[in-house]
Motif scaffolding. Structure first.
Motif, mmCIF file in Angstrom:
data_model
loop_
_atom_site.group_PDB
_atom_site.id
_atom_site.type_symbol
_atom_site.label_atom_id
_atom_site.label_comp_id
_atom_site.label_asym_id
_atom_site.label_seq_id
_atom_site.Cartn_x
_atom_site.Cartn_y
_atom_site.Cartn_z
ATOM 1 N N ASN A 1 -52.405 18.729 62.332
ATOM 2 C CA ASN A 1 -51.679 19.774 63.053
ATOM 3 C C ASN A 1 -51.516 19.449 64.532
ATOM 4 O OD1 ASN A 1 -54.267 20.131 63.911
ATOM 5 N ND2 ASN A 1 -54.445 22.265 63.267
ATOM 6 N N ASP A 2 -51.764 18.214 64.923
ATOM 7 C CA ASP A 2 -51.673 17.822 66.326
ATOM 8 C C ASP A 2 -50.466 16.938 66.636
ATOM 9 O OD1 ASP A 2 -52.632 15.649 64.893
ATOM 10 O OD2 ASP A 2 -54.141 15.093 66.376
ATOM 11 N N VAL A 3 -49.487 16.885 65.727
ATOM 12 C CA VAL A 3 -48.292 16.079 65.947
ATOM 13 C C VAL A 3 -47.303 16.874 66.787
ATOM 14 C CG1 VAL A 3 -46.319 14.923 64.868
ATOM 15 C CG2 VAL A 3 -48.575 14.822 63.778
ATOM 16 N N GLU A 4 -46.873 16.269 67.891
ATOM 17 C CA GLU A 4 -45.841 16.872 68.727
ATOM 18 C C GLU A 4 -44.528 16.172 68.431
ATOM 19 O OE1 GLU A 4 -44.438 17.243 73.369
ATOM 20 O OE2 GLU A 4 -46.478 16.580 72.937
ATOM 21 N N ILE A 5 -43.529 16.942 68.049
ATOM 22 C CA ILE A 5 -42.205 16.420 67.742
ATOM 23 C C ILE A 5 -41.318 16.712 68.945
ATOM 24 C CG2 ILE A 5 -40.215 16.605 66.195
ATOM 25 C CD1 ILE A 5 -42.286 17.567 64.036
ATOM 26 N N ALA A 6 -40.871 15.649 69.626
ATOM 27 C CA ALA A 6 -40.121 15.799 70.877
ATOM 28 C C ALA A 6 -38.765 15.110 70.770
ATOM 29 C CB ALA A 6 -40.928 15.230 72.031
ATOM 30 N N PRO A 7 -37.716 15.861 70.423
ATOM 31 C CA PRO A 7 -36.379 15.262 70.328
ATOM 32 C C PRO A 7 -35.846 14.822 71.685
ATOM 33 C CG PRO A 7 -36.461 17.424 69.267
ATOM 34 C CD PRO A 7 -37.726 17.256 70.040
ATOM 35 N N LYS A 8 -35.169 13.702 71.695
ATOM 36 C CA LYS A 8 -34.447 13.179 72.859
ATOM 37 C C LYS A 8 -32.972 13.091 72.441
ATOM 38 C CE LYS A 8 -38.552 12.221 74.569
ATOM 39 N NZ LYS A 8 -39.317 13.364 74.932
ATOM 40 N N ASN A 9 -32.130 12.520 73.269
ATOM 41 C CA ASN A 9 -30.719 12.399 72.905
ATOM 42 C C ASN A 9 -30.503 11.476 71.708
ATOM 43 O OD1 ASN A 9 -29.290 14.162 74.441
ATOM 44 N ND2 ASN A 9 -28.524 12.658 75.894
ATOM 45 N N TYR B 1 -34.872 11.532 57.835
ATOM 46 C CA TYR B 1 -35.587 12.194 58.926
ATOM 47 C C TYR B 1 -36.390 13.384 58.385
ATOM 48 C CZ TYR B 1 -36.483 15.195 62.906
ATOM 49 O OH TYR B 1 -37.099 16.009 63.822
ATOM 50 N N ASP B 2 -35.728 14.244 57.612
ATOM 51 C CA ASP B 2 -36.384 15.442 57.090
ATOM 52 C C ASP B 2 -37.598 15.089 56.236
ATOM 53 O OD1 ASP B 2 -34.531 17.084 58.397
ATOM 54 O OD2 ASP B 2 -33.211 17.183 56.642
ATOM 55 N N ARG B 3 -37.465 14.093 55.391
ATOM 56 C CA ARG B 3 -38.582 13.687 54.533
ATOM 57 C C ARG B 3 -39.727 13.115 55.359
ATOM 58 N NH1 ARG B 3 -39.402 9.564 50.107
ATOM 59 N NH2 ARG B 3 -41.636 9.785 49.763
ATOM 60 N N LEU B 4 -39.390 12.269 56.330
ATOM 61 C CA LEU B 4 -40.431 11.677 57.171
ATOM 62 C C LEU B 4 -41.180 12.749 57.966
ATOM 63 C CD1 LEU B 4 -38.543 8.501 58.361
ATOM 64 C CD2 LEU B 4 -40.622 8.535 56.966
ATOM 65 N N ILE B 5 -40.457 13.701 58.526
ATOM 66 C CA ILE B 5 -41.106 14.781 59.276
ATOM 67 C C ILE B 5 -42.040 15.572 58.367
ATOM 68 C CG2 ILE B 5 -40.673 17.011 60.413
ATOM 69 C CD1 ILE B 5 -40.312 14.607 62.263
ATOM 70 N N SER B 6 -41.608 15.824 57.154
ATOM 71 C CA SER B 6 -42.453 16.539 56.199
ATOM 72 C C SER B 6 -43.742 15.764 55.928
ATOM 73 C CB SER B 6 -41.678 16.763 54.897
ATOM 74 O OG SER B 6 -42.497 17.351 53.930
ATOM 75 N N GLU B 7 -43.629 14.470 55.717
ATOM 76 C CA GLU B 7 -44.807 13.629 55.466
ATOM 77 C C GLU B 7 -45.714 13.568 56.699
ATOM 78 O OE1 GLU B 7 -45.739 12.134 52.653
ATOM 79 O OE2 GLU B 7 -43.934 12.318 51.434
ATOM 80 N N ILE B 8 -45.119 13.395 57.884
ATOM 81 C CA ILE B 8 -45.879 13.259 59.129
ATOM 82 C C ILE B 8 -46.614 14.554 59.457
ATOM 83 C CG2 ILE B 8 -45.614 12.958 61.629
ATOM 84 C CD1 ILE B 8 -43.263 10.958 60.817
#
Length: 183
Positions: A101-109, A89-96
């Motif tokens: 700068n327009d990526v919205e990261i929205a955690p769900k359950n 997850y951490d690596r993918l988020i770093s790459e994404i």
């Protein structure tokens, strides 16, 4: 409240003639235990699209990122008992985050939604041994690591399964970037 959330509420009223609060009260009155039960009820009994049904279900159960104070808490819960998948997850988020700068990261359950103008991917520790990337790539044929899916998350048309950080290769990043660019 985010603008996207306000727009969803306004559009829900336009499509149904009833306010967001009406739908929340109706769903709570039914005493559903699971998110999927709410989605199914709204789609089958009230003609909701998946997007509206999912939105109301998340809000009724207060399981969306906007309903919690600490969004990282949702992510931490996802990896309980699956801590070895968190580096993926951490690596993918770093790459994404490098896509723009327009990526919205929205955690769900159970997963993290990635949006631009619309959702383009989800990141999910699916099992104790498998990490899943759900992608919105409608019309794309299955090929290589890219598998077509017909169920799971209706907004995703494809998935890529990962088991370790070594599985995050150029093909995986290519499909993520393609989904991002189409959103």
């Amino acid at each position: 409240m985010e603008q996207a959330e306000k727009t969803m509420m306004e559009n829900l009223y336009k499509h149904t003639g009833k306010a967001f609060e009406y739908w929340i009260a109706l769903v709570k009155q039914e005493n559903f235990e699971k998110h999927g039960q709410i989605v199914k009820f709204l789609k089958e009994q009230h003609g909701f699209t998946h997007g509206f049904a999912n939105f109301v279900a998340l809000k009724a159960r207060a399981t969306d990122a906007a309903s919690v104070d600490d969004k990282d808490e949702l992510i931490q819960k996802q990896y309980q008992g699956k801590e070895h998948l968190r580096p993926l997850y951490d690596r993918l988020i770093s790459e994404i985050n490098g896509f723009g700068n327009d990526v919205e990261i929205a955690p769900k359950n159970a997963y993290v939604s990635l949006r631009r103008k619309k959702q383009f991917a989800i990141l999910q520790p699916a099992t104790k041994t498998r990490f899943e990337i759900g992608l919105n790539l409608k019309g794309e044929p299955a090929q290589g690591k890219l598998e077509a899916i017909a169920t799971a998350n209706a907004m995703c048309s494809h998935k890529i399964n990962l088991h370790s950080a070594e599985d995050i290769d150029q093909e995986t990043l290519h499909w993520l970037k393609t989904a991002y660019e189409r959103a």
